[in-house]
Design an enzyme around this catalytic site. Structure first.
Site, PDB file in Angstrom:
ATOM      1  N   ARG A  61      40.099  44.649  38.405  1.00  0.00           N
ATOM      2  CA  ARG A  61      40.618  44.702  37.036  1.00  0.00           C
ATOM      3  C   ARG A  61      40.149  45.975  36.375  1.00  0.00           C
ATOM      4  O   ARG A  61      38.956  46.255  36.342  1.00  0.00           O
ATOM      5  CB  ARG A  61      40.045  43.505  36.274  1.00  0.00           C
TER       6      ARG A  61
ATOM      7  N   ASP B 209      29.784  40.212  40.342  1.00  0.00           N
ATOM      8  CA  ASP B 209      28.421  40.746  40.219  1.00  0.00           C
ATOM      9  C   ASP B 209      27.375  39.664  40.461  1.00  0.00           C
ATOM     10  O   ASP B 209      26.339  39.913  41.081  1.00  0.00           O
ATOM     11  CB  ASP B 209      28.211  41.365  38.834  1.00  0.00           C
TER      12      ASP B 209
ATOM     13  N   THR C  47      42.137  48.491  30.487  1.00  0.00           N
ATOM     14  CA  THR C  47      43.434  47.836  30.270  1.00  0.00           C
ATOM     15  C   THR C  47      43.433  46.365  30.695  1.00  0.00           C
ATOM     16  O   THR C  47      44.325  45.617  30.315  1.00  0.00           O
ATOM     17  CB  THR C  47      44.535  48.543  31.083  1.00  0.00           C
TER      18      THR C  47
ATOM     19  N   ASP D  72      30.294  38.009  34.892  1.00  0.00           N
ATOM     20  CA  ASP D  72      31.094  38.638  35.959  1.00  0.00           C
ATOM     21  C   ASP D  72      30.783  37.938  37.287  1.00  0.00           C
ATOM     22  O   ASP D  72      29.684  38.072  37.830  1.00  0.00           O
ATOM     23  CB  ASP D  72      30.752  40.130  36.037  1.00  0.00           C
TER      24      ASP D  72
HETATM   25  C1  PRP Z   1      37.493  39.189  38.491  1.00  0.00           C
HETATM   26  C2  PRP Z   1      37.783  37.813  39.045  1.00  0.00           C
HETATM   27  C3  PRP Z   1      39.275  37.815  39.133  1.00  0.00           C
HETATM   28  C4  PRP Z   1      39.689  38.637  37.941  1.00  0.00           C
HETATM   29  C5  PRP Z   1      40.139  37.698  36.858  1.00  0.00           C
HETATM   30  O1  PRP Z   1      37.551  40.134  39.482  1.00  0.00           O
HETATM   31  O2  PRP Z   1      37.148  37.557  40.260  1.00  0.00           O
HETATM   32  O3  PRP Z   1      39.782  38.403  40.317  1.00  0.00           O
HETATM   33  O4  PRP Z   1      38.519  39.351  37.516  1.00  0.00           O
HETATM   34  O5  PRP Z   1      40.610  38.404  35.760  1.00  0.00           O
HETATM   35  P1  PRP Z   1      42.130  38.359  35.298  1.00  0.00           P
HETATM   36  O6  PRP Z   1      42.549  36.937  35.330  1.00  0.00           O
HETATM   37  O7  PRP Z   1      42.058  38.903  33.900  1.00  0.00           O
HETATM   38  O8  PRP Z   1      42.922  39.238  36.201  1.00  0.00           O
HETATM   39  P2  PRP Z   1      37.236  41.672  39.236  1.00  0.00           P
HETATM   40  O9  PRP Z   1      38.501  42.421  38.973  1.00  0.00           O
HETATM   41  O10 PRP Z   1      36.148  41.815  38.218  1.00  0.00           O
HETATM   42  O11 PRP Z   1      36.760  42.175  40.645  1.00  0.00           O
HETATM   43  P3  PRP Z   1      35.477  41.742  41.534  1.00  0.00           P
HETATM   44  O12 PRP Z   1      35.706  40.335  41.997  1.00  0.00           O
HETATM   45  O13 PRP Z   1      35.524  42.734  42.634  1.00  0.00           O
HETATM   46  O14 PRP Z   1      34.246  41.881  40.667  1.00  0.00           O
HETATM   47  N1  URA Z   2      36.224  38.227  35.618  1.00  0.00           N
HETATM   48  C1  URA Z   2      34.992  37.664  35.647  1.00  0.00           C
HETATM   49  O1  URA Z   2      34.266  37.782  36.642  1.00  0.00           O
HETATM   50  N2  URA Z   2      34.587  36.984  34.567  1.00  0.00           N
HETATM   51  C2  URA Z   2      35.343  36.819  33.465  1.00  0.00           C
HETATM   52  O2  URA Z   2      34.909  36.171  32.496  1.00  0.00           O
HETATM   53  C3  URA Z   2      36.618  37.421  33.454  1.00  0.00           C
HETATM   54  C4  URA Z   2      37.044  38.107  34.553  1.00  0.00           C
END
Ligand code: PRP
Ligand code: URA
Length: 221
Positions: free
Chosen positions: A116, A215, A120, A212
């Site tokens: 993400r 993380d 944006t 997150d």
């Molecule tokens: C997080 C989560 C989802 C997404 C959700 O991933 O694991 O994939 O955000 O957000 P959305 O519904 O607004 O799209 P992230 O993009 O942070 O990547 P990561 O798992 O690599 O940390």
């Molecule tokens: N992705 C995450 O990991 N946590 C949130 O709250 C939203 C998006």
């Protein structure tokens, strides 16, 4: 904390399951706690995936095989495991894979890489590898967080473009905004939500949420 069903208004709940099981809610509370460390966090994510999977996989295809009991020969049901695929959305979805594999060890595993954009909040694709052929499989897409719904919608689009048809999406925490968007965009898929939280904040993080997920699973920042 109760599931925020009110925020869904008059949304049609066909194909949507929002869990209330005390075991799932207890484990989600432990996930939310910022003092829960990486090791326990990973274990909890996997356990919740297994508990949700137990319900989500109740319609898995089965077949009858012969078996010899100590009493007599009979026919008895087994899972047609070759017909299932688990697809984690990277990175955080990886944490849910083992819990489901513990239920269906023969499932194939695909991967979809999406991140993400922090400004944006739009998802960006960086990887896609799915089991082939995928048309006949029950496909379980896993990602702990359904926030804006952008990542989940894109992941399902990609699977459909590859020919996937019988698709389920399983998350641990959802925001009402994301659940509505996913259900409106893909009303044909079955959606399983561990807990429906209050709302998104200005950074599109789920409140109260757990922070997150990626993380916290991988110990990054
Ligand atoms: C997080 C989560 C989802 C997404 C959700 O991933 O694991 O994939 O955000 O957000 P959305 O519904 O607004 O799209 P992230 O993009 O942070 O990547 P990561 O798992 O690599 O940390
Ligand atoms: N992705 C995450 O990991 N946590 C949130 O709250 C939203 C998006």
């Amino acid at each position: 904390m109760k599931n925020n069903i009110e925020a869904l208004g008059d949304m049609d709940m066909t194909n949507v399951v929002i869990f209330e099981h005390p075991l799932i809610q207890h484990k989600i509370t432990r996930l939310r706690d910022k003092s829960t460390g990486t090791n326990e966090f990973r274990t909890l994510v996997s356990e919740i995936a297994m508990l949700e999977g137990y319900e989500a996989l109740r319609d898995l295809p089965t077949e009858e095989i012969p078996v010899e009991t100590p009493i007599e020969n009979t026919m008895s049901s087994v899972i047609s495991g070759k017909k299932m695929a688990i697809v984690p959305v990277l990175r955080a979805g990886l944490g849910m894979v083992d819990g489901i594999l513990s239920l269906v060890p023969t499932a194939k595993v695909g991967h979809i890489g999406l991140y993400r954009d922090p400004e944006t909040h739009e998802p960006h694709e960086y990887y896609c590898k799915l089991p082939s052929p995928i048309e006949q499989r029950t496909i379980v897409v896993v990602d702990p967080m359904l926030a804006t719904g952008g990542s989940a919608c894109d992941a399902i689009n990609m699977i459909k473009q590859h020919g996937g048809k019988k698709i389920k999406f399983m998350c641990i925490i959802a925001a009402p905004e994301g659940l509505k968007k996913l259900h409106e965009t893909h009303p044909d898929i079955q959606i399983y939500v561990g807990h429906l939280d209050r709302e998104l904040n200005a950074d599109a993080y789920i409140c109260p949420g757990l922070g997150d997920a990626g993380d916290r699973i991988f110990g990054t920042k």
